[in-house]
Design a protein around this motif. Sequence first.
Motif, PDB file in Angstrom:
ATOM      1  N   TYR A  76      53.426  23.575  36.711  1.00 46.28           N
ATOM      2  CA  TYR A  76      51.987  23.717  36.963  1.00 46.28           C
ATOM      3  C   TYR A  76      51.729  24.220  38.383  1.00 46.28           C
ATOM      4  O   TYR A  76      50.915  25.129  38.591  1.00 46.28           O
ATOM      5  CB  TYR A  76      51.271  22.385  36.751  1.00 46.28           C
ATOM      6  N   ASP A  77      52.394  23.637  39.374  1.00 46.93           N
ATOM      7  CA  ASP A  77      52.181  24.061  40.755  1.00 46.93           C
ATOM      8  C   ASP A  77      52.539  25.530  40.950  1.00 46.93           C
ATOM      9  O   ASP A  77      51.845  26.277  41.653  1.00 46.93           O
ATOM     10  CB  ASP A  77      53.011  23.197  41.707  1.00 46.93           C
ATOM     11  N   ILE A  78      53.635  25.973  40.314  1.00 47.33           N
ATOM     12  CA  ILE A  78      54.043  27.379  40.414  1.00 47.33           C
ATOM     13  C   ILE A  78      52.999  28.283  39.770  1.00 47.33           C
ATOM     14  O   ILE A  78      52.573  29.292  40.343  1.00 47.33           O
ATOM     15  CB  ILE A  78      55.421  27.585  39.754  1.00 47.33           C
ATOM     16  N   PHE A  79      52.557  27.921  38.573  1.00 50.85           N
ATOM     17  CA  PHE A  79      51.573  28.738  37.859  1.00 50.85           C
ATOM     18  C   PHE A  79      50.238  28.768  38.606  1.00 50.85           C
ATOM     19  O   PHE A  79      49.591  29.819  38.706  1.00 50.85           O
ATOM     20  CB  PHE A  79      51.360  28.177  36.447  1.00 50.85           C
ATOM     21  N   ALA A  80      49.808  27.609  39.114  1.00 48.62           N
ATOM     22  CA  ALA A  80      48.513  27.532  39.784  1.00 48.62           C
ATOM     23  C   ALA A  80      48.474  28.350  41.059  1.00 48.62           C
ATOM     24  O   ALA A  80      47.410  28.835  41.466  1.00 48.62           O
ATOM     25  CB  ALA A  80      48.181  26.067  40.096  1.00 48.62           C
ATOM     26  N   ALA A  81      49.640  28.531  41.702  1.00 47.70           N
ATOM     27  CA  ALA A  81      49.698  29.333  42.911  1.00 47.70           C
ATOM     28  C   ALA A  81      49.782  30.830  42.605  1.00 47.70           C
ATOM     29  O   ALA A  81      49.490  31.661  43.476  1.00 47.70           O
ATOM     30  CB  ALA A  81      50.904  28.912  43.757  1.00 47.70           C
ATOM     31  N   PHE A  82      50.150  31.172  41.368  1.00 48.19           N
ATOM     32  CA  PHE A  82      50.410  32.579  41.035  1.00 48.19           C
ATOM     33  C   PHE A  82      49.330  33.219  40.169  1.00 48.19           C
ATOM     34  O   PHE A  82      48.742  34.243  40.528  1.00 48.19           O
ATOM     35  CB  PHE A  82      51.767  32.688  40.335  1.00 48.19           C
ATOM     36  N   TRP A  83      49.041  32.609  39.025  1.00 50.94           N
ATOM     37  CA  TRP A  83      48.230  33.293  38.018  1.00 50.94           C
ATOM     38  C   TRP A  83      46.774  33.545  38.406  1.00 50.94           C
ATOM     39  O   TRP A  83      46.220  34.593  38.036  1.00 50.94           O
ATOM     40  CB  TRP A  83      48.305  32.546  36.681  1.00 50.94           C
ATOM     41  N   PRO A  84      46.117  32.706  39.165  1.00 52.73           N
ATOM     42  CA  PRO A  84      44.739  33.041  39.545  1.00 52.73           C
ATOM     43  C   PRO A  84      44.628  34.314  40.377  1.00 52.73           C
ATOM     44  O   PRO A  84      43.547  34.898  40.468  1.00 52.73           O
ATOM     45  CB  PRO A  84      44.299  31.814  40.365  1.00 52.73           C
ATOM     46  N   ASN A  85      45.741  34.772  40.950  1.00 55.79           N
ATOM     47  CA  ASN A  85      45.725  35.969  41.796  1.00 55.79           C
ATOM     48  C   ASN A  85      46.198  37.222  41.074  1.00 55.79           C
ATOM     49  O   ASN A  85      46.376  38.268  41.703  1.00 55.79           O
ATOM     50  CB  ASN A  85      46.620  35.732  43.024  1.00 55.79           C
ATOM     51  N   GLN A  86      46.412  37.152  39.748  1.00 57.40           N
ATOM     52  CA  GLN A  86      47.014  38.269  39.023  1.00 57.40           C
ATOM     53  C   GLN A  86      46.067  38.983  38.067  1.00 57.40           C
ATOM     54  O   GLN A  86      46.491  39.849  37.305  1.00 57.40           O
ATOM     55  CB  GLN A  86      48.224  37.768  38.220  1.00 57.40           C
ATOM     56  N   VAL A  87      44.786  38.667  38.103  1.00 61.53           N
ATOM     57  CA  VAL A  87      43.855  39.227  37.122  1.00 61.53           C
ATOM     58  C   VAL A  87      43.819  40.742  37.168  1.00 61.53           C
ATOM     59  O   VAL A  87      43.698  41.412  36.134  1.00 61.53           O
ATOM     60  CB  VAL A  87      42.443  38.642  37.332  1.00 61.53           C
ATOM     61  N   ASP A  88      43.939  41.311  38.346  1.00 60.48           N
ATOM     62  CA  ASP A  88      43.880  42.765  38.481  1.00 60.48           C
ATOM     63  C   ASP A  88      45.255  43.412  38.563  1.00 60.48           C
ATOM     64  O   ASP A  88      45.374  44.608  38.819  1.00 60.48           O
ATOM     65  CB  ASP A  88      43.080  43.141  39.739  1.00 60.48           C
ATOM     66  N   GLY A  89      46.315  42.644  38.348  1.00 63.36           N
ATOM     67  CA  GLY A  89      47.657  43.184  38.449  1.00 63.36           C
ATOM     68  C   GLY A  89      48.223  43.593  37.109  1.00 63.36           C
ATOM     69  O   GLY A  89      47.524  43.648  36.093  1.00 63.36           O
ATOM     70  N   VAL A  90      49.540  43.860  37.089  1.00 60.74           N
ATOM     71  CA  VAL A  90      50.191  44.317  35.864  1.00 60.74           C
ATOM     72  C   VAL A  90      50.208  43.231  34.803  1.00 60.74           C
ATOM     73  O   VAL A  90      50.333  43.521  33.611  1.00 60.74           O
ATOM     74  CB  VAL A  90      51.640  44.788  36.155  1.00 60.74           C
ATOM     75  N   ASP A  91      50.099  41.977  35.223  1.00 62.34           N
ATOM     76  CA  ASP A  91      50.074  40.862  34.284  1.00 62.34           C
ATOM     77  C   ASP A  91      48.651  40.370  34.037  1.00 62.34           C
ATOM     78  O   ASP A  91      48.426  39.202  33.699  1.00 62.34           O
ATOM     79  CB  ASP A  91      50.925  39.703  34.819  1.00 62.34           C
ATOM     80  N   GLY A  92      47.682  41.253  34.194  1.00 66.45           N
ATOM     81  CA  GLY A  92      46.288  40.852  34.099  1.00 66.45           C
ATOM     82  C   GLY A  92      45.916  40.230  32.777  1.00 66.45           C
ATOM     83  O   GLY A  92      45.101  39.292  32.728  1.00 66.45           O
ATOM     84  N   GLY A  93      46.502  40.713  31.653  1.00 65.61           N
ATOM     85  CA  GLY A  93      46.172  40.158  30.348  1.00 65.61           C
ATOM     86  C   GLY A  93      46.599  38.704  30.223  1.00 65.61           C
ATOM     87  O   GLY A  93      45.829  37.848  29.754  1.00 65.61           O
ATOM     88  N   ILE A  94      47.826  38.407  30.657  1.00 67.30           N
ATOM     89  CA  ILE A  94      48.312  37.036  30.611  1.00 67.30           C
ATOM     90  C   ILE A  94      47.513  36.172  31.578  1.00 67.30           C
ATOM     91  O   ILE A  94      47.152  35.034  31.267  1.00 67.30           O
ATOM     92  CB  ILE A  94      49.816  36.980  30.934  1.00 67.30           C
ATOM     93  N   ALA A  95      47.215  36.721  32.764  1.00 62.46           N
ATOM     94  CA  ALA A  95      46.449  35.960  33.748  1.00 62.46           C
ATOM     95  C   ALA A  95      45.075  35.592  33.206  1.00 62.46           C
ATOM     96  O   ALA A  95      44.617  34.451  33.367  1.00 62.46           O
ATOM     97  CB  ALA A  95      46.309  36.772  35.037  1.00 62.46           C
ATOM     98  N   THR A  96      44.420  36.536  32.553  1.00 68.01           N
ATOM     99  CA  THR A  96      43.102  36.256  31.980  1.00 68.01           C
ATOM    100  C   THR A  96      43.185  35.138  30.954  1.00 68.01           C
ATOM    101  O   THR A  96      42.333  34.238  30.911  1.00 68.01           O
ATOM    102  CB  THR A  96      42.510  37.517  31.338  1.00 68.01           C
ATOM    103  N   LEU A  97      44.230  35.163  30.127  1.00 66.06           N
ATOM    104  CA  LEU A  97      44.431  34.110  29.128  1.00 66.06           C
ATOM    105  C   LEU A  97      44.670  32.769  29.803  1.00 66.06           C
ATOM    106  O   LEU A  97      43.987  31.773  29.513  1.00 66.06           O
ATOM    107  CB  LEU A  97      45.619  34.463  28.229  1.00 66.06           C
ATOM    108  N   PHE A  98      45.641  32.716  30.714  1.00 67.27           N
ATOM    109  CA  PHE A  98      46.005  31.452  31.352  1.00 67.27           C
ATOM    110  C   PHE A  98      44.838  30.883  32.161  1.00 67.27           C
ATOM    111  O   PHE A  98      44.608  29.670  32.157  1.00 67.27           O
ATOM    112  CB  PHE A  98      47.212  31.642  32.268  1.00 67.27           C
ATOM    113  N   ASN A  99      44.128  31.746  32.853  1.00 68.30           N
ATOM    114  CA  ASN A  99      43.035  31.270  33.689  1.00 68.30           C
ATOM    115  C   ASN A  99      41.848  30.770  32.873  1.00 68.30           C
ATOM    116  O   ASN A  99      41.059  29.946  33.349  1.00 68.30           O
ATOM    117  CB  ASN A  99      42.566  32.382  34.634  1.00 68.30           C
TER     118      ASN A  99
END
Length: 213
Positions: free
Chosen positions: A64-87
């Motif tokens: 959780y700590d790893i994901f919480a530090a990473f995924w909120p910052n990826q919405v506009d990146g190459v992983d944006g689709g996964i980030a939108t889902l996870f967030n």
Amino acid sequence: MGMIHIDLFATLDLVGQAPGDSEEDPEGFPFGGWQAPLFDETVGRHVGAGMEGMDALLLGRRTYDIFAAFWPNQVDGVDGGIATLFNGIPKYVASRGNPDLGWAGSTRLGPDLVGAVRELRDKHEHVHVIGSLNLVQTLLRERLFDRLDLWLFPIVLGVGKKVFDGGAVPANLELLEPPVASSKGAVLLRYGLGAGIPGTGDMRHEDRGTGSS
């Protein structure tokens, strides 16, 4: 009733520790990020497809700590689709401590972890557990999962936390679909939890289809 999915990346000796990044679990584990050289388009496509319908995440504290530090910052990146889902979906954290729940939609589960996970089945259709090896041991021990997506990668490390590391109990699993292989030798095995416990027999008296009379 909803389903609990366990999604894991592992080596051939079933090490599942820190596959994605050298900083995931740097203390005492020299192979952090071992998955990266073996990740390809086939793995990415099937990982994405496996997330269809996901409506909640269940994570251990470290993951959780790893994901919480990473995924909120990826919405506009190459992983944006996964980030939108996870967030956008609820996140549930299995922790004895007091994690920072700043990631929107996060909730810490209470001390009755088994009861809390059973309640998640009543609230959601497809709850996914990603990584979170300590949590996975509890789910395995309690037979508290419905599907296991296990990616095996063609390397052996010899050290590290393993997928079945103290939580395994006798169980039957059913292969839900033919295995998928990537160009770099990774293989996806998608299993469902079966009924009962493994049976035994005597190979000396089994019909092994040899065609002999």
